[in-house]
Design a protein around this motif. Structure first.
Motif, mmCIF file in Angstrom:
data_model
loop_
_atom_site.group_PDB
_atom_site.id
_atom_site.type_symbol
_atom_site.label_atom_id
_atom_site.label_comp_id
_atom_site.label_asym_id
_atom_site.label_seq_id
_atom_site.Cartn_x
_atom_site.Cartn_y
_atom_site.Cartn_z
ATOM 1 N N UNK A 24 31.279 44.231 37.728
ATOM 2 C CA UNK A 24 32.127 43.194 38.332
ATOM 3 C C UNK A 24 31.379 41.861 38.426
ATOM 4 N N UNK A 25 30.071 41.929 38.604
ATOM 5 C CA UNK A 25 29.229 40.730 38.678
ATOM 6 C C UNK A 25 29.328 39.896 37.398
ATOM 7 N N UNK A 26 29.603 40.525 36.301
ATOM 8 C CA UNK A 26 29.784 39.820 35.037
ATOM 9 C C UNK A 26 31.195 39.228 34.931
ATOM 10 N N UNK A 27 32.196 40.002 35.296
ATOM 11 C CA UNK A 27 33.581 39.608 35.052
ATOM 12 C C UNK A 27 34.133 38.616 36.074
ATOM 13 N N UNK A 28 33.903 38.836 37.356
ATOM 14 C CA UNK A 28 34.542 38.005 38.385
ATOM 15 C C UNK A 28 34.129 36.536 38.271
ATOM 16 N N UNK A 29 32.843 36.209 38.205
ATOM 17 C CA UNK A 29 32.497 34.789 38.043
ATOM 18 C C UNK A 29 33.043 34.183 36.743
ATOM 19 N N UNK A 30 33.078 34.969 35.669
ATOM 20 C CA UNK A 30 33.633 34.470 34.409
ATOM 21 C C UNK A 30 35.115 34.140 34.577
ATOM 22 N N UNK A 31 35.845 34.994 35.294
ATOM 23 C CA UNK A 31 37.261 34.740 35.546
ATOM 24 C C UNK A 31 37.473 33.506 36.407
ATOM 25 N N UNK A 33 35.431 30.951 36.581
ATOM 26 C CA UNK A 33 35.115 29.820 35.713
ATOM 27 C C UNK A 33 36.269 29.462 34.795
ATOM 28 N N UNK A 34 36.921 30.465 34.241
ATOM 29 C CA UNK A 34 38.065 30.213 33.367
ATOM 30 C C UNK A 34 39.233 29.629 34.149
ATOM 31 N N UNK A 35 39.439 30.101 35.364
ATOM 32 C CA UNK A 35 40.520 29.580 36.200
ATOM 33 C C UNK A 35 40.266 28.121 36.564
ATOM 34 N N UNK A 36 39.035 27.807 36.969
ATOM 35 C CA UNK A 36 38.692 26.447 37.384
ATOM 36 C C UNK A 36 38.638 25.485 36.191
ATOM 37 N N UNK A 59 45.646 35.710 30.279
ATOM 38 C CA UNK A 59 45.292 37.131 30.182
ATOM 39 C C UNK A 59 43.810 37.324 30.502
ATOM 40 N N UNK A 60 42.962 36.449 29.957
ATOM 41 C CA UNK A 60 41.526 36.547 30.224
ATOM 42 C C UNK A 60 41.249 36.414 31.725
ATOM 43 N N UNK A 61 41.917 35.503 32.394
ATOM 44 C CA UNK A 61 41.728 35.316 33.838
ATOM 45 C C UNK A 61 42.199 36.546 34.599
ATOM 46 N N UNK A 62 43.345 37.070 34.227
ATOM 47 C CA UNK A 62 43.865 38.271 34.897
ATOM 48 C C UNK A 62 42.899 39.443 34.727
ATOM 49 N N UNK A 63 42.393 39.626 33.511
ATOM 50 C CA UNK A 63 41.480 40.745 33.264
ATOM 51 C C UNK A 63 40.163 40.521 33.989
ATOM 52 N N UNK A 64 39.555 39.362 33.770
ATOM 53 C CA UNK A 64 38.226 39.134 34.316
ATOM 54 C C UNK A 64 38.223 39.020 35.836
ATOM 55 N N UNK A 65 39.132 38.246 36.382
ATOM 56 C CA UNK A 65 39.158 38.045 37.828
ATOM 57 C C UNK A 65 39.937 39.152 38.535
ATOM 58 N N UNK A 67 41.310 42.187 37.392
ATOM 59 C CA UNK A 67 40.835 43.549 37.179
ATOM 60 C C UNK A 67 39.362 43.683 37.559
ATOM 61 N N UNK A 68 38.611 42.585 37.478
ATOM 62 C CA UNK A 68 37.220 42.619 37.953
ATOM 63 C C UNK A 68 37.147 42.951 39.436
ATOM 64 N N UNK A 69 38.036 42.353 40.219
ATOM 65 C CA UNK A 69 38.099 42.648 41.658
ATOM 66 C C UNK A 69 38.567 44.088 41.878
ATOM 67 N N UNK A 70 39.570 44.516 41.110
ATOM 68 C CA UNK A 70 40.050 45.902 41.227
ATOM 69 C C UNK A 70 38.916 46.883 40.922
ATOM 70 N N UNK A 71 38.141 46.604 39.883
ATOM 71 C CA UNK A 71 37.017 47.470 39.534
ATOM 72 C C UNK A 71 35.983 47.482 40.659
#
Length: 139
Positions: A24-31, A33-36, A59-65, A67-71
């Motif tokens: 999640x440490x990889x995906x959440x910040x990436x999501x 960043x993409x959102x901002x 889609x990338x934001x939904x997956x990374x942020x 689903x990253x939080x869900x994970x």
């Protein structure tokens, strides 16, 4: 280690939690960043030649942020991990094409490609063995 007839032990539950946190440490910040930087994300996706870059960025934001939080929380972990693994392999194939990269970028793109494949492997292990006891799924 647990077998088919025994429950996971506390060490396995802790390792599953740590594994979820690290992925999640990889995906959440990436999501985030993409959102901002949505416009920049769309531009980058456009430069890769993908269709509907705004949809792809969402889609990338939904997956990374999302689903990253869900994970991280261990919510619907098996399905979440499978979707994230597919996304990660697709990202490797579309954005880390080391086989066609200029020579100066070839090694870095191959490293990034290989890391994505390894991350997908970790996600599939979570899909196979579950999130551990320290998760919403096990509450």
């Amino acid at each position: 280690m647990a077998t088919a007839n025994t429950a996971p032990n506390p060490a396995q539950d802790t390792l599953a939690l740590v594994g979820r946190i690290l992925i999640a440490y990889l995906f959440i910040p990436a999501g985030i960043g993409k959102l901002m930087g949505f416009g920049g994300t769309v531009g980058y996706i456009t430069s890769a030649g993908l269709p509907m870059p705004e949809v792809a960025a969402a889609i990338a934001i939904i997956v990374e942020l999302g689903l990253g939080i869900a994970l991280l929380l261990g919510f619907k972990t098996r399905w979440t991990a499978i979707v994230m693994a597919i996304f990660t392999v697709a990202t490797a194939l579309f954005f880390h094409k080391y086989w066609s990269a200029p020579e100066a970028m070839k090694m870095m793109q191959q490293i990034n490609f290989n890391k994505n494949i390894a991350i997908a492997g970790g996600l599939l292990a979570l899909a196979a063995f579950g999130p551990g006891r320290f998760s919403i799924d096990k509450r």
